[in-house]
Design a protein around this motif. Structure first.
Motif, PDB file in Angstrom:
ATOM      1  N   TRP A  37       0.803  -1.225   0.000  1.00  0.00           N
ATOM      2  CA  TRP A  37       0.000   0.000   0.000  1.00  0.00           C
ATOM      3  C   TRP A  37       0.828   1.264   0.000  1.00  0.00           C
ATOM      4  CZ3 TRP A  37      -4.724  -1.111  -1.308  1.00  0.00           C
ATOM      5  CH2 TRP A  37      -5.162  -2.426  -1.072  1.00  0.00           C
ATOM      6  N   CYS A  44       1.627  -6.267   3.796  1.00  0.00           N
ATOM      7  CA  CYS A  44       1.804  -5.335   4.916  1.00  0.00           C
ATOM      8  C   CYS A  44       3.099  -5.729   5.602  1.00  0.00           C
ATOM      9  CB  CYS A  44       0.620  -5.497   5.892  1.00  0.00           C
ATOM     10  SG  CYS A  44       0.765  -4.539   7.416  1.00  0.00           S
ATOM     11  N   LYS A  53       1.130   4.883  12.226  1.00  0.00           N
ATOM     12  CA  LYS A  53      -0.172   5.551  12.308  1.00  0.00           C
ATOM     13  C   LYS A  53      -0.800   5.767  10.935  1.00  0.00           C
ATOM     14  CE  LYS A  53      -1.578   7.879  15.722  1.00  0.00           C
ATOM     15  NZ  LYS A  53      -1.976   9.066  16.474  1.00  0.00           N
ATOM     16  N   ASP A  54      -0.128   5.356   9.869  1.00  0.00           N
ATOM     17  CA  ASP A  54      -0.751   5.492   8.554  1.00  0.00           C
ATOM     18  C   ASP A  54      -0.800   4.150   7.836  1.00  0.00           C
ATOM     19  OD1 ASP A  54      -2.018   6.808   6.523  1.00  0.00           O
ATOM     20  OD2 ASP A  54      -0.177   7.378   5.499  1.00  0.00           O
ATOM     21  N   HIS A  99      -2.177   0.905   6.208  1.00  0.00           N
ATOM     22  CA  HIS A  99      -3.434   0.563   5.543  1.00  0.00           C
ATOM     23  C   HIS A  99      -4.271  -0.374   6.412  1.00  0.00           C
ATOM     24  CE1 HIS A  99      -6.110  -0.253   2.184  1.00  0.00           C
ATOM     25  NE2 HIS A  99      -6.041  -1.520   2.504  1.00  0.00           N
ATOM     26  N   TYR A 100      -3.575  -1.217   7.171  1.00  0.00           N
ATOM     27  CA  TYR A 100      -4.272  -2.159   8.048  1.00  0.00           C
ATOM     28  C   TYR A 100      -4.250  -1.669   9.500  1.00  0.00           C
ATOM     29  CZ  TYR A 100      -3.833  -5.198   3.986  1.00  0.00           C
ATOM     30  OH  TYR A 100      -3.899  -5.735   2.727  1.00  0.00           O
ATOM     31  N   ALA A 101      -4.136  -0.384   9.669  1.00  0.00           N
ATOM     32  CA  ALA A 101      -4.218   0.281  10.975  1.00  0.00           C
ATOM     33  C   ALA A 101      -3.018   0.026  11.882  1.00  0.00           C
ATOM     34  CB  ALA A 101      -5.517  -0.065  11.692  1.00  0.00           C
ATOM     35  N   VAL A 102      -2.709  -1.245  12.170  1.00  0.00           N
ATOM     36  CA  VAL A 102      -1.688  -1.497  13.191  1.00  0.00           C
ATOM     37  C   VAL A 102      -0.572  -2.418  12.725  1.00  0.00           C
ATOM     38  CG1 VAL A 102      -3.224  -1.082  15.138  1.00  0.00           C
ATOM     39  CG2 VAL A 102      -3.108  -3.370  14.138  1.00  0.00           C
ATOM     40  N   GLY A 103      -0.640  -2.914  11.492  1.00  0.00           N
ATOM     41  CA  GLY A 103       0.336  -3.906  11.027  1.00  0.00           C
ATOM     42  C   GLY A 103       1.776  -3.463  11.224  1.00  0.00           C
ATOM     43  N   ALA A 161       3.314   6.140  -0.222  1.00  0.00           N
ATOM     44  CA  ALA A 161       3.137   5.984  -1.668  1.00  0.00           C
ATOM     45  C   ALA A 161       3.453   7.267  -2.424  1.00  0.00           C
ATOM     46  CB  ALA A 161       1.712   5.530  -1.969  1.00  0.00           C
ATOM     47  N   SER A 162       3.399   8.406  -1.734  1.00  0.00           N
ATOM     48  CA  SER A 162       3.668   9.659  -2.434  1.00  0.00           C
ATOM     49  C   SER A 162       5.138  10.072  -2.350  1.00  0.00           C
ATOM     50  CB  SER A 162       2.784  10.766  -1.860  1.00  0.00           C
ATOM     51  OG  SER A 162       3.044  10.903  -0.478  1.00  0.00           O
ATOM     52  N   ARG A 176       0.419  -2.805  -9.520  1.00  0.00           N
ATOM     53  CA  ARG A 176      -0.591  -1.848  -9.065  1.00  0.00           C
ATOM     54  C   ARG A 176      -1.284  -1.207 -10.259  1.00  0.00           C
ATOM     55  NH1 ARG A 176       0.121   0.905  -3.765  1.00  0.00           N
ATOM     56  NH2 ARG A 176      -0.152   2.833  -4.916  1.00  0.00           N
ATOM     57  N   TYR A 221      -9.160  -6.718  12.594  1.00  0.00           N
ATOM     58  CA  TYR A 221     -10.525  -6.646  12.068  1.00  0.00           C
ATOM     59  C   TYR A 221     -11.497  -7.579  12.783  1.00  0.00           C
ATOM     60  CZ  TYR A 221      -8.031  -4.127   8.546  1.00  0.00           C
ATOM     61  OH  TYR A 221      -7.245  -3.207   7.927  1.00  0.00           O
ATOM     62  N   LEU A 265      -1.013 -10.392   9.294  1.00  0.00           N
ATOM     63  CA  LEU A 265      -0.460 -10.279  10.651  1.00  0.00           C
ATOM     64  C   LEU A 265      -0.525 -11.626  11.368  1.00  0.00           C
ATOM     65  CD1 LEU A 265      -1.605  -7.130  12.651  1.00  0.00           C
ATOM     66  CD2 LEU A 265       0.652  -8.137  12.503  1.00  0.00           C
TER      67      LEU A 265
END
Lengths: 154, 652
Positions: A21, A48, A76-77, A79-83, A115-116, B71, B596, B623
């Protein structure tokens, strides 16, 4: 592969594990922007950095890969929140652990590239590739490594 | 396995720095590879047909395409192999464009790298398994976060199409920044006259549920099935009873409350209706100023309210809404000009921001539409506008162009001349950016017809002289220092990401850029979609935009939702974790780490517990795979064996 140029003959074997991501996108962005980079790195796309099993890094370094780079989304960014938080803990422990296996911890590096951030990716790859070129070939575990030599000297 | 390798030349994008023939030749010697070739544009229709022909002719069971980034074209090629009868997951891509041909001109090194990437892809493919998606029903309700013009447009379009719409707005009224504007460029349309009817439509549509004065608490679920918790902040007024008569506001004794809608140029009361055209037109108590909350006495509003709607004991309420898609339209905030100390914003009362000037110009504003200076209420004769305050300036962390300031300055200068014909307007600018329909003509009108003086250069200092201000700057075209005495200075503050945007992005699992604007999936081809399926963007939350662009994107986001909802079910990706029950030791670690809640206990005969993955909830992060001690849980399409195969291939 008859006509070997000087660059490819001197090439190091570097694996990059990039999360799909952020960092894989960042590497794509760098490519789209034609940002020149060393050619040693081979990228493996993972969903991830949380998917990163420290085993992957060990497997590579034990088998003589010269350097391993892991890059994911900024903390903190994810894609899967905490991976990437899990990744950070695991990889930090791994880094501490590598010298005990006779592997120079400098051969392993983890970082965050979004990604940027094409330009940041270019810097990360360039710096890490340079570092590995300075370290030279990874002798692998079982033969003499820098750490073993220093132990003997002691 | 019988594998075919297709090496794309991408015209000359790849072929100019990679010897594609040699890559194809090297691929031919790999185990299981029975066919390999090069093609000039593999993604083109004949290119895809070539793959399909080869699958049939060589009875291929797996395909590797070495081309651009997955992608970009992985979905394209997956569809192509599927058409020829292969499972779409019996396909791998080697990225030899973005990661090879575009980053180095060393043909030899590039070719060698491309060959190794193809080898890795083949090595992985040999461990691939056919995977089959499952289908889940779509909840055909849509949530729109943000009730500015972009969100309103999206809500109305969705509602017109018959969808149930949930609109969540942080402030007490919808309307957003556009409701604060006086006129709009380049037509000088009255802003509230064109927005007002749309706001009323929102209130009157039966299939729009409006949560004003509410914020997103949490978001869970996935495309088609999101669960959103909304915090309805306490207004201390029962909105079902409140009629918006405004008696409470008239009688409220707490009169020193800076009016947020008027950009703090005037005062409102502790109980207030935000502005006359507010939707919903309901009163809200600000407990910071309400004497009942601060002093414990007073209860006048409660006594005078004819509807008996005042509820001092009201608390925040969290409600849950289930929706299938979300449109984010949270808009923007304006740059705080106090970063430029030399301009004296906040220090001199007659140095104001562009949005403050909008309120001054507006008939519903603090001065009833008469242009007056905030300091002494005098009519200004010399008005100076300064462009790019917080735009195109890396020194304040805003290197981007806000896109609208050049235009709103021209509009405000024209309006100043209309209100006060004998006034003089000066604009200090860096460049004029007017790339819209009739935009450049509009700026020229300001210069030629209205005689607004444009001075190319930045302002270095503003200082007071008597009751006026001296603006010291440079005319870089003439190369001379310039001093203008002004009665009023308007700073054209730039657009920045909305406060709280990052926190919201984290709740929604969407990305944002370095400035806090939400990231679109692709800057050119997917400007409305986010990286998270089922979540779309509209308006300035994605980047600076003017009203037409925000409205267009609101409609675009609505059409994306309608396209998604055109089907009754959606496929879920089969790239999810799955448990080998014989290896599972029931430690529960995977359940603990899953972000999730996609893994739960399953009871087998004899009370034996095993982990079980809910395939439709799993997002495929892996994970659990990395956590599982016996590696009993494996992420499909990125299993340990598949990743190790790639590593081993490179070690060989």
């Amino acid at each position: 592969m008859e006509e070997k140029s000087t660059t490819s003959a001197n090439e190091m074997k570097i694996i990059g594990f990039l999360c799909n991501w952020c960092s894989y996108g960042g590497a794509d962005t760098a490519g789209v922007s034609r940002l020149k980079q060393p050619t040693d790195l081979r990228v493996i796309r993972i969903p991830c950095t949380g998917r990163m099993d420290p085993l992957f890094v060990l497997k590579a370094l034990i088998s003589g890969i010269d350097g391993v780079l892991v890059s994911g989304c900024h903390p903190k960014d994810c894609h899967y929140a905490v991976g990437n938080f899990y990744a950070r803990r695991r990889l930090e422990v791994l880094k501490e652990f590598l010298p005990f296996l006779g592997i120079d911890a400098d051969r392993f590096h983890y970082t965050w590239v979004s990604a940027s951030e094409g330009q940041r990716w270019q810097e990360v790859v360039t710096e890490f590739s340079q570092r590995i070129h300075e370290l030279g070939r990874n002798p692998g575990v079982g033969t003499k490594t820098k750490t073993e030599n220093s132990v003997e000297a002691y | 396995m019988r594998i075919g390798v297709f090496v794309c030349q991408c015209g000359t994008n790849i072929a100019s720095t990679v010897d594609t023939e040699r890559v194809a030749e090297a691929a031919r010697r790999l185990p299981d590879v029975v066919y390999s070739t090069t093609y000039v544009y593999t993604c083109s229709e004949p290119g895809q047909q070539e793959i399909q022909r080869a699958i049939e002719a060589y009875n291929l069971q797996g395909v590797v395409v070495a081309a651009c980034s997955p992608r970009m074209h992985e979905p394209t090629f997956r569809r192509a192999v599927e058409k020829a009868g292969l499972n779409r997951y019996m396909f791998e891509m080697a990225n030899i464009r973005e990661h090879v041909s575009w980053i180095s001109n060393d043909r030899e090194a590039n070719t060698k790298k491309a060959i190794e990437l193809v080898r890795m892809a083949v090595a992985k493919l040999r461990f691939n398994q056919p995977l089959f998606p499952s289908r889940v029903a779509i909840n055909k309700r849509v949530m729109i976060i943000g009730g500015g013009v972009a969100g309103i447009q999206a809500a109305l379009d969705c509602a017109d199409a018959g969808l149930q719409v949930v609109l969540v707005e942080r402030k007490a009224s919808i309307g957003g920044k556009m409701a604060q504007l006086d006129k709009t460029f380049p037509t000088i349309d009255c802003s509230s006259c064109i927005l007002g009817p749309k706001m009323v439509d929102v209130a009157q549509k039966e299939n729009i549920t409006l949560y004003a004065y509410s914020e997103i608490e949490s978001v869970s679920g996935y495309v088609g099935n999101f669960t959103v918790k909304i915090r309805k902040k306490a207004t201390y007024v029962d909105w079902t009873a409140c009629t918006g008569c405004g008696v409470c506001m008239e009688k409220c004794p707490s009169r020193k409350v800076l009016d947020e809608f008027n950009e703090e140029l005037s005062f409102t009361r502790a109980i207030s209706i935000p502005f006359p055209q507010a939707i919903p037109k309901k009163a809200t108590i600000n407990p910071k100023y309400c004497l009942h909350f601060t002093k414990g006495k007073c209860g006048i509003c409660s006594k005078v309210c004819p509807a008996k709607a005042i509820r001092y004991d009201m608390t925040d309420e969290v409600v849950t809404e289930e929706v299938g898609a979300i449109i984010v339209a949270t808009g923007y905030d304006l740059f705080d000009p106090s970063a430029y100390g030399e301009y004296g914003a906040g220090q001199y009362r007659d140095v104001i921001t562009g949005i403050q000037y909008e309120r001054i110009l507006s008939a519903s504003g603090p001065f009833g539409g008469h242009i007056k200076r905030p300091s002494d209420g005098k009519e200004p004769k010399d008005v100076v506008f300064i462009a790019c305050v917080g735009s195109r300036d890396a020194s304040v962390g805003r290197p981007y162009c806000s896109g609208v300031c050049c235009m709103y300055i021209a509009k405000q200068a024209i309006l100043t001349k209309d209100h006060i014909p004998d006034s003089r307007c000066y604009v200090f600018y860096m460049d004029i950016r007017a790339p819209g329909k009739n935009y450049d003509e509009f700026v020229r009108r300001a210069q030629e017809e209205y005689g607004v003086q444009y001075i190319r250069g930045r302002v270095g200092k503003i200082y007071p002289k008597g009751d006026r201000l001296v603006v010291q700057g440079m005319d870089t075209l003439l190369g001379v220092q310039i001093e203008v005495e002004a009665d009023l200075v308007v700073l054209a503050t730039g657009i920045e990401a909305s406060k709280g945007a990052r926190e919201l992005a984290e709740k929604l699992h969407i990305s944002y850029d370095q400035y806090g604007f939400f990231m679109e999936n692709h800057p050119k081809l997917r400007p409305v979609e986010t990286n998270t399926a089922g979540i779309y963007l509209a308006g300035a939350c994605q980047g600076p935009k003017d009203i037409p662009a925000s409205v267009a994107q609101g409609s675009a986001a609505a059409s994306k939702v309608l396209a998604l909802f055109a089907r009754d079910t959606i496929e879920t990706s089969p790239q999810v974790a799955s448990v080998n029950e014989r290896a599972c030791i029931a430690c529960g670690k995977c359940i603990e780490v899953c972000p999730y809640g996609a893994i739960r206990w399953k009871e087998l005969k004899g009370g034996i517990k095993k982990a079980e993955v809910l395939a439709t909830v799993c997002q495929g992060c892996g994970l659990c795979n990395a956590t599982c001690p016996p590696k009993a849980i494996q992420l499909q399409h990125a299993t340990d064996n598949q990743i190790l195969a790639e590593i081993e291939e490179l070690c060989a």
